[in-house]
Design a protein around this motif. Structure first.
Motif, PDB file in Angstrom:
ATOM      1  N   VAL A 155       0.841  -1.182   0.000  1.00 52.16           N
ATOM      2  CA  VAL A 155       0.000   0.000   0.000  1.00 52.16           C
ATOM      3  C   VAL A 155       0.882   1.240   0.000  1.00 52.16           C
ATOM      4  N   GLN A 156       0.491   2.202  -0.826  1.00 46.23           N
ATOM      5  CA  GLN A 156       1.210   3.471  -0.876  1.00 46.23           C
ATOM      6  C   GLN A 156       0.246   4.627  -0.693  1.00 46.23           C
ATOM      7  N   LEU A 157       0.716   5.672  -0.022  1.00 48.11           N
ATOM      8  CA  LEU A 157      -0.028   6.913   0.114  1.00 48.11           C
ATOM      9  C   LEU A 157       0.716   8.010  -0.620  1.00 48.11           C
ATOM     10  N   GLN A 158       0.018   8.739  -1.437  1.00 46.72           N
ATOM     11  CA  GLN A 158       0.617   9.839  -2.176  1.00 46.72           C
ATOM     12  C   GLN A 158      -0.118  11.117  -1.821  1.00 46.72           C
ATOM     13  N   ALA A 159       0.572  11.982  -1.073  1.00 46.41           N
ATOM     14  CA  ALA A 159      -0.007  13.268  -0.700  1.00 46.41           C
ATOM     15  C   ALA A 159       0.467  14.338  -1.665  1.00 46.41           C
ATOM     16  N   ALA A 216       3.088  24.648   7.854  1.00 45.09           N
ATOM     17  CA  ALA A 216       3.504  23.380   8.463  1.00 45.09           C
ATOM     18  C   ALA A 216       3.642  22.331   7.372  1.00 45.09           C
ATOM     19  N   VAL A 217       4.188  21.204   7.766  1.00 44.72           N
ATOM     20  CA  VAL A 217       4.132  20.020   6.911  1.00 44.72           C
ATOM     21  C   VAL A 217       2.854  19.277   7.286  1.00 44.72           C
ATOM     22  N   TYR A 218       2.048  18.987   6.298  1.00 39.66           N
ATOM     23  CA  TYR A 218       0.771  18.313   6.511  1.00 39.66           C
ATOM     24  C   TYR A 218       0.903  16.845   6.137  1.00 39.66           C
ATOM     25  N   TYR A 219       0.434  16.005   7.027  1.00 41.77           N
ATOM     26  CA  TYR A 219       0.508  14.559   6.836  1.00 41.77           C
ATOM     27  C   TYR A 219      -0.895  13.960   6.826  1.00 41.77           C
ATOM     28  N   CYS A 220      -1.128  13.031   5.918  1.00 42.21           N
ATOM     29  CA  CYS A 220      -2.375  12.281   5.964  1.00 42.21           C
ATOM     30  C   CYS A 220      -2.143  10.987   6.740  1.00 42.21           C
ATOM     31  N   ASN A 221      -3.187  10.568   7.391  1.00 44.48           N
ATOM     32  CA  ASN A 221      -3.162   9.350   8.197  1.00 44.48           C
ATOM     33  C   ASN A 221      -4.426   8.566   7.900  1.00 44.48           C
ATOM     34  N   VAL A 222      -4.272   7.310   7.508  1.00 41.33           N
ATOM     35  CA  VAL A 222      -5.451   6.543   7.132  1.00 41.33           C
ATOM     36  C   VAL A 222      -5.416   5.159   7.757  1.00 41.33           C
ATOM     37  N   ASP A 223      -6.592   4.679   8.110  1.00 42.05           N
ATOM     38  CA  ASP A 223      -6.761   3.311   8.591  1.00 42.05           C
ATOM     39  C   ASP A 223      -7.397   2.514   7.456  1.00 42.05           C
ATOM     40  N   LEU A 224      -6.686   1.509   6.998  1.00 49.09           N
ATOM     41  CA  LEU A 224      -7.137   0.737   5.854  1.00 49.09           C
ATOM     42  C   LEU A 224      -7.261  -0.743   6.202  1.00 49.09           C
ATOM     43  N   ILE A 225      -8.190  -1.398   5.538  1.00 45.75           N
ATOM     44  CA  ILE A 225      -8.267  -2.846   5.570  1.00 45.75           C
ATOM     45  C   ILE A 225      -7.578  -3.340   4.297  1.00 45.75           C
ATOM     46  N   VAL A 226      -6.465  -4.032   4.473  1.00 44.59           N
ATOM     47  CA  VAL A 226      -5.661  -4.417   3.314  1.00 44.59           C
ATOM     48  C   VAL A 226      -5.520  -5.929   3.245  1.00 44.59           C
ATOM     49  N   ARG A 227      -5.232  -6.397   2.035  1.00 44.98           N
ATOM     50  CA  ARG A 227      -5.054  -7.822   1.830  1.00 44.98           C
ATOM     51  C   ARG A 227      -3.664  -8.235   2.278  1.00 44.98           C
ATOM     52  N   THR A 228      -3.625  -9.299   3.044  1.00 49.64           N
ATOM     53  CA  THR A 228      -2.357  -9.862   3.488  1.00 49.64           C
ATOM     54  C   THR A 228      -2.265 -11.289   2.972  1.00 49.64           C
ATOM     55  N   GLY A 229      -1.196 -11.975   3.350  1.00 49.34           N
ATOM     56  CA  GLY A 229      -1.032 -13.348   2.896  1.00 49.34           C
ATOM     57  C   GLY A 229      -2.051 -14.304   3.475  1.00 49.34           C
ATOM     58  N   TRP A 230      -2.698 -13.887   4.563  1.00 50.49           N
ATOM     59  CA  TRP A 230      -3.651 -14.777   5.211  1.00 50.49           C
ATOM     60  C   TRP A 230      -5.076 -14.230   5.231  1.00 50.49           C
ATOM     61  N   GLY A 231      -5.299 -13.186   4.494  1.00 53.65           N
ATOM     62  CA  GLY A 231      -6.647 -12.625   4.442  1.00 53.65           C
ATOM     63  C   GLY A 231      -6.588 -11.115   4.429  1.00 53.65           C
ATOM     64  N   ALA A 290      -6.580  -7.476   6.923  1.00 52.59           N
ATOM     65  CA  ALA A 290      -6.274  -6.997   8.262  1.00 52.59           C
ATOM     66  C   ALA A 290      -6.210  -5.475   8.241  1.00 52.59           C
ATOM     67  N   PRO A 291      -6.469  -4.829   9.403  1.00 49.64           N
ATOM     68  CA  PRO A 291      -6.388  -3.365   9.487  1.00 49.64           C
ATOM     69  C   PRO A 291      -4.954  -2.900   9.716  1.00 49.64           C
ATOM     70  N   PHE A 292      -4.598  -1.842   9.025  1.00 46.80           N
ATOM     71  CA  PHE A 292      -3.293  -1.215   9.204  1.00 46.80           C
ATOM     72  C   PHE A 292      -3.451   0.296   9.172  1.00 46.80           C
ATOM     73  N   GLU A 293      -2.535   0.967   9.848  1.00 48.62           N
ATOM     74  CA  GLU A 293      -2.499   2.425   9.842  1.00 48.62           C
ATOM     75  C   GLU A 293      -1.328   2.875   8.979  1.00 48.62           C
ATOM     76  N   TYR A 294      -1.578   3.891   8.158  1.00 52.02           N
ATOM     77  CA  TYR A 294      -0.536   4.395   7.266  1.00 52.02           C
ATOM     78  C   TYR A 294      -0.429   5.914   7.383  1.00 52.02           C
ATOM     79  N   TRP A 295       0.818   6.393   7.179  1.00 54.32           N
ATOM     80  CA  TRP A 295       1.077   7.830   7.127  1.00 54.32           C
ATOM     81  C   TRP A 295       1.584   8.193   5.737  1.00 54.32           C
ATOM     82  N   GLY A 296       1.104   9.324   5.231  1.00 51.73           N
ATOM     83  CA  GLY A 296       1.635   9.852   3.995  1.00 51.73           C
ATOM     84  C   GLY A 296       2.995  10.489   4.223  1.00 51.73           C
ATOM     85  N   GLN A 297       3.637  10.878   3.134  1.00 51.42           N
ATOM     86  CA  GLN A 297       5.006  11.385   3.232  1.00 51.42           C
ATOM     87  C   GLN A 297       5.080  12.840   3.674  1.00 51.42           C
TER      88      GLN A 297
END
Length: 122
Positions: free
Chosen positions: A1-5, A90-105, A107-114
């Motif tokens: 997963v990638q975030l592009q701000a 300021a530097v503005y960052y996005c933060n997202v909670d995503l449900i992503v595909r993993t090797g076993w199904g 799962a929820p993960f949190e990501y920060w943009g650059q």
């Protein structure tokens, strides 16, 4: 997963900018999303957040000037910033909670943009 701000830049006081944060990859769905900012010498702070259902929350300092929104189909988060002030710099960052595909199904993960720099001149 990638975030592009994107969308940051230099603007005069009173001007407007629109930030975007696009998530891509093996995403099933997105939950809460938010924007944070960090000014030089200060701690990172929450600017605004939005739930998957569209409920929003804003820092007192930006209420009435900033509007957060999201496009769930595109997994994209936006921040419309109007009536910008020098203290919004300021530097503005996005933060997202995503449900992503993993090797076993999935799962929820949190990501920060650059981070994207917003500079407001007086």
């Amino acid at each position: 997963v990638q975030l592009q701000a994107s969308g940051g830049g230099l603007v005069q006081a009173g001007g407007s900018l629109r930030l975007s944060c696009a998530a891509s990859g093996s995403i099933l769905s997105s939950n809460a999303m938010g924007w944070y900012r960090q000014a030089p010498g200060k701690q990172r702070e929450l600017v605004s957040e939005i739930t998957s259902g569209g409920s929003t929350n804003y820092a007192d300092s930006v209420k009435g000037r900033f509007t957060i929104s999201r496009d769930n189909a595109k997994n994209t988060l936006y921040l419309q910033m109007n009536s910008l002030k020098p203290e919004d710099t300021a530097v503005y960052y996005c933060n997202v909670d995503l449900i992503v595909r993993t090797g076993w199904g999935y799962a929820p993960f949190e990501y920060w943009g650059q981070g994207t720099l917003v500079t407001v001149s007086s």
